[in-house]
Scaffold this active site. Structure first.
Site, short mmCIF file in Angstrom:
data_model
loop_
_atom_site.label_atom_id
_atom_site.label_comp_id
_atom_site.label_asym_id
_atom_site.label_seq_id
_atom_site.Cartn_x
_atom_site.Cartn_y
_atom_site.Cartn_z
N ALA A 91 -1.53 -0.05 12.67
CA ALA A 91 -1.08 -1.45 12.56
C ALA A 91 -1.12 -1.92 11.11
O ALA A 91 -0.18 -2.57 10.63
CB ALA A 91 -1.94 -2.35 13.43
N TYR A 92 -2.19 -1.55 10.40
CA TYR A 92 -2.29 -1.92 8.99
C TYR A 92 -1.09 -1.40 8.22
O TYR A 92 -0.41 -2.14 7.51
CB TYR A 92 -3.59 -1.36 8.40
CG TYR A 92 -3.64 -1.38 6.89
CD1 TYR A 92 -3.21 -0.29 6.14
CD2 TYR A 92 -4.11 -2.50 6.21
CE1 TYR A 92 -3.23 -0.31 4.75
CE2 TYR A 92 -4.15 -2.52 4.83
CZ TYR A 92 -3.70 -1.42 4.11
OH TYR A 92 -3.72 -1.46 2.73
N CYS A 93 -0.82 -0.11 8.41
CA CYS A 93 0.27 0.55 7.68
C CYS A 93 1.63 -0.03 8.03
O CYS A 93 2.45 -0.30 7.15
CB CYS A 93 0.22 2.05 7.98
SG CYS A 93 1.28 3.02 6.93
N SER B 242 2.29 -3.00 9.07
CA SER B 242 2.42 -4.37 8.53
C SER B 242 2.67 -4.33 7.02
O SER B 242 3.40 -5.16 6.48
CB SER B 242 1.17 -5.18 8.85
OG SER B 242 0.01 -4.65 8.24
N ASP C 236 0.86 -1.18 0.00
CA ASP C 236 0.00 0.00 0.00
C ASP C 236 0.90 1.24 0.00
O ASP C 236 1.82 1.33 0.80
CB ASP C 236 -0.91 0.00 1.24
CG ASP C 236 -2.00 1.06 1.17
OD1 ASP C 236 -3.15 0.76 1.56
OD2 ASP C 236 -1.71 2.19 0.72
#
Ligand SMILES: NC(=O)C1=CN([C@@H]2O[C@H](COP(=O)(O)OP(=O)(O)OC[C@H]3O[C@@H](n4cnc5c(N)ncnc54)[C@H](OP(=O)(O)O)[C@@H]3O)[C@@H](O)[C@H]2O)C=CC1
Ligand SMILES: Nc1nc2c(c(=O)[nH]1)N=C([C@H](O)[C@@H](O)CO)CN2
Length: 236
Positions: free
Chosen positions: A147-149, A151, A135
């Site tokens: 956390a998304y970023c 990972s 991303d």
């Protein structure tokens, strides 16, 4: 007797980008294996077109290892692995640690374990590729999806390490999109705000991901690279 073409594995292909790419590969006569978590219409459609669909939940190690075992029971070779499965979680109050663990598991542990356990299957094919769906937001961070970023940033680093480890037989690259396609529940205000974040200001649709995937699969001189497909978001 000539061997049939080795299949391409796309994880998380029950809908949206993964489903679109699986359908385009099938259009080209490429054998496809997908993982899915939820039985959706897209899974039925792919099965009808001859794809092998394996159920998998990558939110923990056991689920990842169970998928790998199931996959090896169906094929001894792979043309490519496309790590597309992803959960776009925010930090829900009181659920922070769970969110972090799930983001790490889906976006890092699953690609890590699948790549290591399936290296031999890829070495049965030439050429052979791994593509990580990352991303563009990993470039600058995300206050709403920490956390998304993180990972996804870790996934970008896995691209570098696996590219070095698996060269020259297996190419390992990433694709880091910004907005590709909205979700059905994205309201008009969010859509307008998001479109304004890039220089090109469009919702391009999943075909731009397939174009990037095709480029990486077909080009013999690209490895350890993450393609940015962000409409010029870094220019704003
Ligand atoms: N859409 C966009 O605009 C953008 C997408 N990306 C990235 O591109 C990729 C594809 O995006 P998109 O199509 O929107 O993705 P989705 O949000 O549609 O997720 C893809 C699939 O991942 C599966 N998945 C989620 N959690 C798990 C899990 N724990 N175990 C196994 N599978 C799981 C889901 O399976 P199921 O539905 O079967 O439960 C889902 O269908 C993703 O990696 C995403 O991060 C990056 C930037 C922009
Ligand atoms: N797994 C997912 N990851 C991402 C999604 C998504 O729907 N599922 N969507 C985005 C957004 O489009 C974002 O790029 C712009 O709002 C990012 N990642």
């Amino acid at each position: 007797m000539s061997r049939s073409a080795a299949p391409i594995l796309i994880t998380g292909a029950s809908q949206r980008i993964g489903l679109y790419c699986a359908e385009r590969l099938l259009d080209e006569g490429q054998p496809v294996i997908i993982s899915y978590r939820t039985e959706r219409d897209g899974v039925h459609r792919l099965r009808e077109r001859g794809a092998l669909a394996l159920q998998a939940d990558f939110s923990n190690e056991a689920g990842i290892l169970a998928f790998i075992e199931a996959l090896k029971g169906h094929t001894d070779c792979l043309r490519a692995i496309v790590h597309n499965a992803s959960d776009w979680l925010t930090e829900a109050p009181g659920q922070e640690a769970d969110a972090f663990q799930r983001m790490f598991s889906v976006h890092m542990l699953a690609p890590y374990l699948i790549n290591l356990h399936c290296e031999a299957l890829l070495r049965e094919s030439s050429p052979a590729d791994i593509v990580h769906l990352s991303d563009d937001v990993a470039r600058k961070g995300s206050e709403k999806r920490i956390a998304y970023c993180a990972s996804k940033a870790g996934l970008d680093n896995l691209t570098l390490s696996f590219a070095a480890r698996f060269a020259p037989h297996i190419k390992v690259n990433g694709i880091a999109p910004a907005l590709v396609m909205f979700n059905a529940d994205d309201d008009e205000s969010y859509r307008k705000k998001t479109l304004a974040k890039s220089a090109l200001g469009i919702e391009p649709g999943p075909q731009v991901i397939y174009q990037g995937l095709r480029y990486l699969l077909d080009n013999p001189y690209v490895t350890g690279t993450t393609l940015t497909l962000n409409g010029g978001r870094h220019l704003k």
